[in-house]
Design a protein around this motif. Structure first.
Motif, PDB file in Angstrom:
ATOM      1  N   ASP A  26       0.835  -1.209   0.000  1.00 61.49           N
ATOM      2  CA  ASP A  26       0.000   0.000   0.000  1.00 61.49           C
ATOM      3  C   ASP A  26       0.868   1.258   0.000  1.00 61.49           C
ATOM      4  O   ASP A  26       0.584   2.230  -0.707  1.00 61.49           O
ATOM      5  CB  ASP A  26      -0.915   0.028   1.228  1.00 61.49           C
ATOM      6  CG  ASP A  26      -2.219  -0.727   0.990  1.00 61.49           C
ATOM      7  OD1 ASP A  26      -2.394  -1.232  -0.142  1.00 61.49           O
ATOM      8  OD2 ASP A  26      -3.039  -0.804   1.913  1.00 61.49           O
ATOM      9  N   HIS A  40      -6.116   0.112  -5.811  1.00 58.54           N
ATOM     10  CA  HIS A  40      -7.074   0.440  -4.737  1.00 58.54           C
ATOM     11  C   HIS A  40      -6.541   1.524  -3.796  1.00 58.54           C
ATOM     12  O   HIS A  40      -6.646   1.421  -2.574  1.00 58.54           O
ATOM     13  CB  HIS A  40      -7.431  -0.814  -3.931  1.00 58.54           C
ATOM     14  CG  HIS A  40      -7.928  -1.951  -4.775  1.00 58.54           C
ATOM     15  ND1 HIS A  40      -9.151  -1.918  -5.418  1.00 58.54           N
ATOM     16  CD2 HIS A  40      -7.347  -3.135  -5.114  1.00 58.54           C
ATOM     17  CE1 HIS A  40      -9.315  -3.056  -6.107  1.00 58.54           C
ATOM     18  NE2 HIS A  40      -8.242  -3.802  -5.944  1.00 58.54           N
ATOM     19  N   SER A  57      -7.733   4.404  -3.189  1.00 58.08           N
ATOM     20  CA  SER A  57      -8.785   5.065  -2.412  1.00 58.08           C
ATOM     21  C   SER A  57      -9.140   4.286  -1.146  1.00 58.08           C
ATOM     22  O   SER A  57      -9.739   4.832  -0.224  1.00 58.08           O
ATOM     23  CB  SER A  57     -10.048   5.249  -3.261  1.00 58.08           C
ATOM     24  OG  SER A  57     -10.556   3.988  -3.660  1.00 58.08           O
ATOM     25  N   GLN A  58      -8.767   3.000  -1.100  1.00 56.67           N
ATOM     26  CA  GLN A  58      -9.104   2.189   0.071  1.00 56.67           C
ATOM     27  C   GLN A  58      -7.966   2.122   1.091  1.00 56.67           C
ATOM     28  O   GLN A  58      -8.113   1.509   2.142  1.00 56.67           O
ATOM     29  CB  GLN A  58      -9.472   0.775  -0.385  1.00 56.67           C
ATOM     30  CG  GLN A  58     -10.737   0.738  -1.235  1.00 56.67           C
ATOM     31  CD  GLN A  58     -10.975  -0.621  -1.868  1.00 56.67           C
ATOM     32  OE1 GLN A  58     -10.470  -1.632  -1.385  1.00 56.67           O
ATOM     33  NE2 GLN A  58     -11.729  -0.646  -2.960  1.00 56.67           N
ATOM     34  N   SER A  59      -6.841   2.751   0.776  1.00 59.86           N
ATOM     35  CA  SER A  59      -5.734   2.726   1.733  1.00 59.86           C
ATOM     36  C   SER A  59      -5.988   3.744   2.829  1.00 59.86           C
ATOM     37  O   SER A  59      -6.753   4.693   2.651  1.00 59.86           O
ATOM     38  CB  SER A  59      -4.399   3.028   1.042  1.00 59.86           C
ATOM     39  OG  SER A  59      -4.269   4.410   0.805  1.00 59.86           O
ATOM     40  N   ASN A  60      -5.367   3.564   3.970  1.00 60.24           N
ATOM     41  CA  ASN A  60      -5.584   4.480   5.101  1.00 60.24           C
ATOM     42  C   ASN A  60      -4.443   5.484   5.242  1.00 60.24           C
ATOM     43  O   ASN A  60      -4.217   6.036   6.312  1.00 60.24           O
ATOM     44  CB  ASN A  60      -5.757   3.685   6.405  1.00 60.24           C
ATOM     45  CG  ASN A  60      -4.565   2.779   6.694  1.00 60.24           C
ATOM     46  OD1 ASN A  60      -3.574   2.814   5.959  1.00 60.24           O
ATOM     47  ND2 ASN A  60      -4.667   1.977   7.736  1.00 60.24           N
ATOM     48  N   ASN A  69     -15.386   8.268  -2.619  1.00 59.33           N
ATOM     49  CA  ASN A  69     -13.929   8.066  -2.505  1.00 59.33           C
ATOM     50  C   ASN A  69     -13.194   8.388  -3.804  1.00 59.33           C
ATOM     51  O   ASN A  69     -12.139   7.823  -4.089  1.00 59.33           O
ATOM     52  CB  ASN A  69     -13.597   6.625  -2.078  1.00 59.33           C
ATOM     53  CG  ASN A  69     -13.994   6.362  -0.644  1.00 59.33           C
ATOM     54  OD1 ASN A  69     -13.928   7.252   0.195  1.00 59.33           O
ATOM     55  ND2 ASN A  69     -14.443   5.155  -0.367  1.00 59.33           N
ATOM     56  N   LYS A  70     -13.747   9.297  -4.588  1.00 57.32           N
ATOM     57  CA  LYS A  70     -13.119   9.696  -5.842  1.00 57.32           C
ATOM     58  C   LYS A  70     -12.805  11.185  -5.822  1.00 57.32           C
ATOM     59  O   LYS A  70     -13.516  11.982  -5.210  1.00 57.32           O
ATOM     60  CB  LYS A  70     -14.034   9.383  -7.037  1.00 57.32           C
ATOM     61  CG  LYS A  70     -14.448   7.926  -7.154  1.00 57.32           C
ATOM     62  CD  LYS A  70     -13.265   7.034  -7.493  1.00 57.32           C
ATOM     63  CE  LYS A  70     -13.724   5.591  -7.675  1.00 57.32           C
ATOM     64  NZ  LYS A  70     -12.599   4.677  -7.874  1.00 57.32           N
TER      65      LYS A  70
END
Length: 524
Positions: free
Chosen positions: A6, A33, A35-38, A235-236
């Motif tokens: 990530d 992915h 947008s799904q990382s923290n 998340n875009k």
């Protein structure tokens, strides 16, 4: 030490964005992915990947230079180690062997020198134990066309600017709230409301009016999609926005494929969904009854602003459409990575004109205030001016030596509120310069060279007397367009993606890579 995929993916994603590879960044972001990382992108400084690669390269150089007994070779290799060399074991081993042989020769020479002291000197070159400091030259890194000069000391090599042009902190309001890069900002045309769009999937409206709370009030416009019967954040990135001419409505475009219309109070009025993929640009027409959008799906769409329905979709490009601009209330131009420019009209089932001549993707297009001339800029490093009266370009302006990211016409000349001033064209390039052009003569009148990194945005003041520029060097510069001299300068906390003037011409807004939006008050 820990490295996650990530983290690596995020640094690569940011590198692609900062280097101007926006489409590659988008594709990579989807596949990895992002947008799904923290990871909090606002905390990651620009050029982070280059910085960590530089440190790794320095470590390998140190590994070669320092022997097992801790002694250091006196001098540097004839050629400095390249990044590719550093990852090739054979090259590294060869360099180490050469170093050791030279060190052996050095020691032998030192022994001879010690045995024959001059004038009582018994030290090796005046230094204890014969050890010498390694002096590293400053490497220059090329980042997708962006040259970064990195310094090893604690001060950054920024362009020195005369103290009297620096905008004091008391005249700069920094607006914080966005949680990721802020790609775009735009002033309301009738009041001091500043809209901004970010990678945190929100747009925001900041109240900078005198009766407001000095920017403390912000309306958050959350871009959501329907999933499982409920609204969830998309998340875009929100990458485009535009106010209508009377300042009552704000349109936004997002990587989620939807355009949205909002009231100036922050309420969602309608959602426009027909693009298959990200929207790269959108514009209101002057009348305010239509919105025009351009997307990665290779199409442009004219929307009915009242009903939210698509009036017509134009599928003429063979690759993603990057920018659009209205010529009048029914006719517009579009450009694309396919190197073509199409002029289209509502109700016509094919382009009324096609301009070809660029040899790489066309990044931006703008009609002049009279609607007679169309300017375009490209990754082919040229700026071209076109007329509906002919097929070939009127001017092919070649002076930049890297990609030209954007262009703007001055609000001057016939048909404007400044009819007695000559019209100019400004271009912003990844070569770190801004150029001002006399379009009638087809010549560059000023080259503005204070920026140190790619320039992403330029904007003329409403009277055309000043030009603001924003660069990834974190600086906003304001120039006198007649003399080309720098009159104001401000260094922010992140790379500048966009600059814009308010309607009164006394404030400049700027959006940045660290999530900040700053407002510069230019009143005396």
């Amino acid at each position: 030490m820990s490295i996650t995929s990530d983290e690596v993916n995020f640094l690569v994603y940011r590198y692609l964005q900062e280097s101007g590879f926006s489409h590659s960044a988008f594709t990579f972001g989807i596949e990895s992915h992002i947008s799904q990382s923290n990871i909090n992108g606002t905390l990651v400084p620009p050029a982070a990947l280059i910085s960590i690669l530089q440190k790794g390269l320095q470590y390998v150089e140190a590994e070669i230079s320092i022997n097992e007994d801790g002694t250091v070779f006196d001098g540097r290799p004839i050629e400095s180690l390249s990044l590719i060399d550093a990852v090739m074991p054979d090259v590294v081993q060869t360099r180490q062997q050469v170093f050791r042989e030279k060190l052996a020769q050095q020691r032998a020479a030192a022994a001879v020198q010690q045995n024959t002291p001059k004038n009582g000197e018994a030290t090796v070159n005046g230094e204890e134990n014969g050890a010498h400091a390694i002096k590293h030259p400053c490497p220059t890194w090329e980042m997708g066309g962006i040259l970064l000069q990195t310094a090893h000391d604690n001060h950054s090599e920024t362009m020195e600017i005369d103290g009297d042009v620096d905008i004091p902190a008391s005249k700069a309001t920094v607006l914080r709230g966005h949680e990721s890069e802020v790609f775009i900002c735009a002033w309301n045309p009738v009041s001091d409301l500043l809209a901004s769009g970010s990678g945190d999937s929100t747009a925001r409206i900041w109240n900078l009016n005198e009766n407001g709370n000095s920017g403390s009030t912000q309306l958050v416009l959350r871009h959501c999609i329907r999933e499982g019967g409920q609204d969830v954040p998309s998340n875009k990135d929100v990458t485009s926005l535009d106010w209508n001419s009377d300042g009552t409505l704000l349109a936004t475009g997002s990587y989620d494929g939807f355009a949205r219309i909002w009231t100036k109070d922050g309420n969602l009025a309608s959602t426009l969904g027909q693009h298959k993929g990200p929207i790269f640009a959108l514009k209101w027409n002057k009348k305010g009854n239509c919105i025009l959008s351009a997307g990665v799906d290779k199409t442009t769409i004219i929307w009915d602003a009242h009903t939210g329905e698509a009036k017509q979709q134009f599928p003429f490009h063979s690759a993603p459409a990057l920018d659009v601009d209205w010529q009048n209330n029914t006719t517009f131009a579009s450009c694309s990575t396919d190197m073509c420019i199409h002029v289209c009209r509502l109700g016509c089932d094919r382009p009324v004109k096609t301009f070809q001549g660029h040899t790489n993707e066309v990044n931006a297009i703008k009609w002049d205030p009279s609607g007679m001339l169309l300017a375009s800029c490209s990754d082919d490093m040229t700026l071209k001016v076109w007329s509906m009266k002919q097929d070939n370009c009127v001017h092919d302006l070649q002076a930049h030596n890297k990609e030209i990211y954007t262009i703007k016409w001055s609000p001057t000349g016939p048909g404007t509120s400044n009819p007695n001033s000559n019209i100019m064209l400004a271009s912003a390039s990844f070569d770190s310069t801004v150029r001002l052009w006399d379009v009638e003569r087809g010549v560059c009148i000023h080259t503005l060279t204070k920026h140190q990194e790619p320039v992403y945005s330029v904007a003329f003041s409403p009277d055309g007397k000043y030009l603001a520029s924003g660069s990834f060097d974190k600086c906003v510069h304001i120039w006198n367009t007649m003399s080309g001299s720098l009159v104001h300068s401000y260094r922010g906390t992140g790379g500048i993606f966009e600059v814009c003037w308010n309607s009164m011409g006394d404030k400049v807004g700027a959006s940045a890579s660290d999530g900040s939006v700053c407002v510069l008050d230019l009143r005396k």
